[in-house]
Scaffold this motif. Structure first.
Motif, PDB file in Angstrom:
ATOM      1  N   ILE A 152     -23.227  47.977   2.483  1.00 19.11           N
ATOM      2  CA  ILE A 152     -22.916  46.997   2.032  1.00 19.11           C
ATOM      3  C   ILE A 152     -22.187  47.271   0.757  1.00 19.11           C
ATOM      4  O   ILE A 152     -23.051  47.579  -0.189  1.00 19.11           O
ATOM      5  N   GLU A 153     -20.860  47.276   0.591  1.00 17.51           N
ATOM      6  CA  GLU A 153     -20.279  47.793  -0.407  1.00 17.51           C
ATOM      7  C   GLU A 153     -18.886  46.876  -0.788  1.00 17.51           C
ATOM      8  O   GLU A 153     -17.915  47.498  -1.346  1.00 17.51           O
ATOM      9  N   GLU A 154     -18.660  45.577  -0.307  1.00 19.94           N
ATOM     10  CA  GLU A 154     -17.658  44.789  -0.237  1.00 19.94           C
ATOM     11  C   GLU A 154     -18.345  43.448  -0.562  1.00 19.94           C
ATOM     12  O   GLU A 154     -19.242  42.963  -0.077  1.00 19.94           O
ATOM     13  N   ILE A 155     -17.540  42.531  -1.256  1.00 18.61           N
ATOM     14  CA  ILE A 155     -17.905  41.284  -1.564  1.00 18.61           C
ATOM     15  C   ILE A 155     -17.965  40.557  -0.301  1.00 18.61           C
ATOM     16  O   ILE A 155     -19.187  39.737   0.042  1.00 18.61           O
ATOM     17  N   GLY A 156     -17.146  40.518   0.798  1.00 16.88           N
ATOM     18  CA  GLY A 156     -16.963  40.035   2.265  1.00 16.88           C
ATOM     19  C   GLY A 156     -18.703  40.425   2.868  1.00 16.88           C
ATOM     20  O   GLY A 156     -19.051  39.575   3.568  1.00 16.88           O
ATOM     21  N   ILE A 164     -25.291  40.678   9.014  1.00 12.01           N
ATOM     22  CA  ILE A 164     -25.345  42.255   9.186  1.00 12.01           C
ATOM     23  C   ILE A 164     -26.828  42.931   9.322  1.00 12.01           C
ATOM     24  O   ILE A 164     -27.207  43.596  10.139  1.00 12.01           O
ATOM     25  N   LEU A 165     -27.788  42.238   8.272  1.00 10.06           N
ATOM     26  CA  LEU A 165     -29.118  42.870   8.467  1.00 10.06           C
ATOM     27  C   LEU A 165     -30.026  42.167   9.447  1.00 10.06           C
ATOM     28  O   LEU A 165     -31.189  42.467   9.610  1.00 10.06           O
ATOM     29  N   SER A 166     -29.476  41.143  10.371  1.00  8.75           N
ATOM     30  CA  SER A 166     -30.197  40.750  11.609  1.00  8.75           C
ATOM     31  C   SER A 166     -29.936  41.637  12.613  1.00  8.75           C
ATOM     32  O   SER A 166     -30.679  41.478  13.714  1.00  8.75           O
ATOM     33  N   VAL A 197     -25.338  42.223  -5.784  1.00  8.90           N
ATOM     34  CA  VAL A 197     -26.253  43.215  -5.565  1.00  8.90           C
ATOM     35  C   VAL A 197     -27.570  42.721  -5.378  1.00  8.90           C
ATOM     36  O   VAL A 197     -28.175  42.845  -4.263  1.00  8.90           O
ATOM     37  N   ASP A 198     -28.140  41.902  -6.102  1.00  9.67           N
ATOM     38  CA  ASP A 198     -29.412  41.210  -6.218  1.00  9.67           C
ATOM     39  C   ASP A 198     -29.572  40.267  -5.169  1.00  9.67           C
ATOM     40  O   ASP A 198     -30.553  40.401  -4.377  1.00  9.67           O
ATOM     41  N   ARG A 199     -28.442  39.413  -4.684  1.00  9.35           N
ATOM     42  CA  ARG A 199     -28.504  38.807  -3.642  1.00  9.35           C
ATOM     43  C   ARG A 199     -28.904  39.430  -2.204  1.00  9.35           C
ATOM     44  O   ARG A 199     -29.686  39.168  -1.535  1.00  9.35           O
ATOM     45  N   THR A 200     -27.949  40.620  -2.442  1.00  7.66           N
ATOM     46  CA  THR A 200     -27.895  41.567  -1.113  1.00  7.66           C
ATOM     47  C   THR A 200     -29.493  42.061  -0.889  1.00  7.66           C
ATOM     48  O   THR A 200     -30.197  42.000   0.046  1.00  7.66           O
ATOM     49  N   PHE A 201     -30.026  42.442  -2.075  1.00  7.73           N
ATOM     50  CA  PHE A 201     -31.395  42.838  -2.080  1.00  7.73           C
ATOM     51  C   PHE A 201     -32.399  41.795  -1.453  1.00  7.73           C
ATOM     52  O   PHE A 201     -33.251  42.330  -0.649  1.00  7.73           O
ATOM     53  N   THR A 202     -32.405  40.567  -2.026  1.00 11.56           N
ATOM     54  CA  THR A 202     -33.126  39.616  -1.670  1.00 11.56           C
ATOM     55  C   THR A 202     -33.279  39.319  -0.088  1.00 11.56           C
ATOM     56  O   THR A 202     -34.118  39.397   0.571  1.00 11.56           O
ATOM     57  N   ILE A 203     -31.913  39.414   0.429  1.00 10.41           N
ATOM     58  CA  ILE A 203     -31.762  39.027   1.796  1.00 10.41           C
ATOM     59  C   ILE A 203     -32.425  40.193   2.601  1.00 10.41           C
ATOM     60  O   ILE A 203     -33.048  39.963   3.642  1.00 10.41           O
ATOM     61  N   GLU A 206     -36.091  39.694   2.748  1.00  5.26           N
ATOM     62  CA  GLU A 206     -36.488  38.549   3.379  1.00  5.26           C
ATOM     63  C   GLU A 206     -36.513  39.033   4.910  1.00  5.26           C
ATOM     64  O   GLU A 206     -37.283  38.615   5.666  1.00  5.26           O
ATOM     65  N   LYS A 207     -35.509  39.899   5.273  1.00  7.35           N
ATOM     66  CA  LYS A 207     -35.351  40.347   6.815  1.00  7.35           C
ATOM     67  C   LYS A 207     -36.155  41.665   6.898  1.00  7.35           C
ATOM     68  O   LYS A 207     -36.464  42.010   8.275  1.00  7.35           O
ATOM     69  N   GLY A 208     -36.797  41.840   5.999  1.00 10.91           N
ATOM     70  CA  GLY A 208     -37.778  43.154   6.143  1.00 10.91           C
ATOM     71  C   GLY A 208     -37.086  44.530   6.535  1.00 10.91           C
ATOM     72  O   GLY A 208     -37.603  45.489   7.129  1.00 10.91           O
ATOM     73  N   VAL A 209     -35.874  44.398   6.010  1.00  8.97           N
ATOM     74  CA  VAL A 209     -35.142  45.737   5.897  1.00  8.97           C
ATOM     75  C   VAL A 209     -35.211  46.538   4.919  1.00  8.97           C
ATOM     76  O   VAL A 209     -35.069  45.924   3.884  1.00  8.97           O
ATOM     77  N   ARG A 210     -35.462  47.754   4.862  1.00 11.93           N
ATOM     78  CA  ARG A 210     -35.545  48.548   3.581  1.00 11.93           C
ATOM     79  C   ARG A 210     -34.294  48.634   2.653  1.00 11.93           C
ATOM     80  O   ARG A 210     -33.166  48.686   3.592  1.00 11.93           O
ATOM     81  N   VAL A 211     -34.574  48.955   1.680  1.00 15.03           N
ATOM     82  CA  VAL A 211     -33.057  48.705   0.732  1.00 15.03           C
ATOM     83  C   VAL A 211     -33.083  49.831  -0.265  1.00 15.03           C
ATOM     84  O   VAL A 211     -34.050  50.192  -0.983  1.00 15.03           O
ATOM     85  N   ALA A 212     -31.843  50.398  -0.358  1.00 13.76           N
ATOM     86  CA  ALA A 212     -31.541  51.139  -1.350  1.00 13.76           C
ATOM     87  C   ALA A 212     -30.271  51.042  -1.981  1.00 13.76           C
ATOM     88  O   ALA A 212     -29.421  50.324  -1.712  1.00 13.76           O
ATOM     89  N   THR A 213     -30.156  51.634  -3.073  1.00 15.22           N
ATOM     90  CA  THR A 213     -28.803  51.578  -3.696  1.00 15.22           C
ATOM     91  C   THR A 213     -28.678  52.828  -4.831  1.00 15.22           C
ATOM     92  O   THR A 213     -29.432  53.772  -4.555  1.00 15.22           O
ATOM     93  N   LEU A 214     -27.681  52.983  -5.705  1.00 18.87           N
ATOM     94  CA  LEU A 214     -27.313  54.080  -6.622  1.00 18.87           C
ATOM     95  C   LEU A 214     -27.820  53.633  -7.938  1.00 18.87           C
ATOM     96  O   LEU A 214     -27.631  52.603  -8.211  1.00 18.87           O
ATOM     97  N   ALA A 215     -28.627  54.403  -8.166  1.00 15.80           N
ATOM     98  CA  ALA A 215     -29.135  54.343  -9.865  1.00 15.80           C
ATOM     99  C   ALA A 215     -28.421  55.175 -10.637  1.00 15.80           C
ATOM    100  O   ALA A 215     -28.036  56.276 -10.377  1.00 15.80           O
TER     101      ALA A 215
END
Ligand code: 3PY
Ligand code: MG
Length: 254
Positions: A152-156, A164-166, A197-203, A206-215
Motif C-alpha cells: 500500500i503506497e498510494e493515498i488512494g 484491500i486487507l480483507s 501510514v499510521d492509519r494503514t498500520f492500525t487497519i 485490526e484485521k489481523g494482517v501482519r504489517v511491515a514498512t521501510l525504516a
C-alpha cells in the motif's frame, strides 16, 4: 530451509529485519547473511534483476537459510510464477490500489482452490520432484508458507486499506512511505504522511494482517519495532555501498 513465516515473532522481541537487494551478486547475499540480517527482499521493481538473476540469488539465499522475498516489477502472472517456482519465500506486489487488484495478484500466487497458480513441482520449490525431505511439499508450501504481500503506497490505496486487507490470502502488508508521500505531494516525514501510514498500520492490526514498512535507519527501526510492526525493511545494498564509498573519499580528501 527456514520459511519467512517461521521467523516472524521468533524469538519474542527480535523483530525480523531485511534489506532490499538490488545488485545481482551472490557475494552481497552472503555479506548480508554474515551481517546478521534475518531475510532479504530482492527488488525487481527498481533494480535490473532478471528472472535468471533471481533464480541464482534465491538459490543462494535459501542455501544460506536467509528467507528470500521478491518484490516483482508488476502484477503479471508469468514471471511471478517462475520466481515462486525458483523457491522464493514470498512476493511483494508494488502499488496495489484496491481490493480487485489485490484479489487478482493473491489468486495468481495461490494454488487452487483459492487461486489459479499452476503446478510446477518439478522445480526448486518442489525439491525438483525428488526431494527426500518430508518437509518439502510444493502445493502445501505454496498454499501455506509462501507470503503474499501487497504494498500500500498510494493515498488512494490507504483509503481502500480496509477492503484491500480483507482479501482472503493476504499474509502481510507493506506500507511504502516513499511513494505514498509522492502521491500526497508531501515529504515522507510530513505529519499527514505519517498519519496515513499510521492509519494503514492500525487497519492491518485490526484485521489481523501482519504489517511491515521501510525504516529509515536504526533509531526509526527501533521506534517502529516498539510501535508493533511485525517486520521491517531497512537499508539496501546500493545505498550502503554508496554511502560508505562517499564517506571514505570525503574523509580522505577532507
Ligand atoms: C516506498 O516507500 O515507496 C517503497 O516502495 C519502499 O521502498
Ligand atoms: Mg514504492
Amino acid at each position: 530451509m527456514t520459511w519467512f513465516k517461521e521467523i516472524l515473532g521468533r524469538p519474542a522481541g527480535h523483530i525480523p529485519i531485511g534489506p532490499f537487494l538490488k545488485i545481482p551478486s551472490i557475494e552481497v547475499v552472503e555479506i548480508i547473511k554474515m551481517a546478521g540480517f534475518d531475510f532479504v527482499v530482492f527488488d525487481a521493481e527498481h533494480a535490473m534483476l532478471s528472472v535468471s538473476d533471481l533464480n541464482v540469488l534465491v538459490a543462494m539465499a535459501r542455501a544460506l537459510d536467509l528467507p528470500p522475498l521478491v518484490r516483482v516489477p508488476n502484477h503479471d502472472y508469468g514471471d511471478m510464477q517462475r520466481i515462486l517456482d525458483a523457491g522464493a519465500a514470498g512476493i511483494l506486489w508494488p502499488h496495489v490500489s484496491n481490493a480487485e487488484e489485490c484479489r487478482a495478484v493473491v489468486r495468481q500466487a495461490s494454488h487452487p482452490p483459492l487461486g489459479t497458480r499452476g503446478s510446477g513441482g518439478g522445480m526448486r520449490a518442489g525439491g525438483w520432484g525428488i526431494s527426500r525431505d518430508p518437509d518439502v511439499n510444493y502445493l502445501r508450501d505454496g498454499r501455506e508458507r509462501v507470503m503474499k504481500i501487497p504494498m500500500i503506497e498510494e493515498i488512494g490505496a490507504v483509503e481502500n486499506a480496509e477492503t484491500i486487507l480483507s482479501v482472503e490470502g493476504v499474509d502481510a502488508v507493506f506500507i511504502g512511505p516513499g511513494d505514498l508521500s509522492l502521491t500526497m505531494g508531501k515529504k515522507p516525514t510530513d505529519p499527514d504522511v505519517v498519519a496515513a501510514v499510521d492509519r494503514t498500520f492500525t487497519i492491518a492490526k485490526e484485521k489481523g494482517v501482519r504489517v511491515a514498512t521501510l525504516a529509515r535507519g536504526a533509531a526509526d527501526a527501533r521506534a517502529k519495532a516498539e510501535q508493533g510492526y511485525d517486520f521491517l525493511m531497512v537499508g539496501n545494498d546500493t545505498g550502503l555501498l554508496a554511502r560508505a564509498a562517499r564517506a571514505l573519499v570525503d574523509e580522505i580528501r577532507g
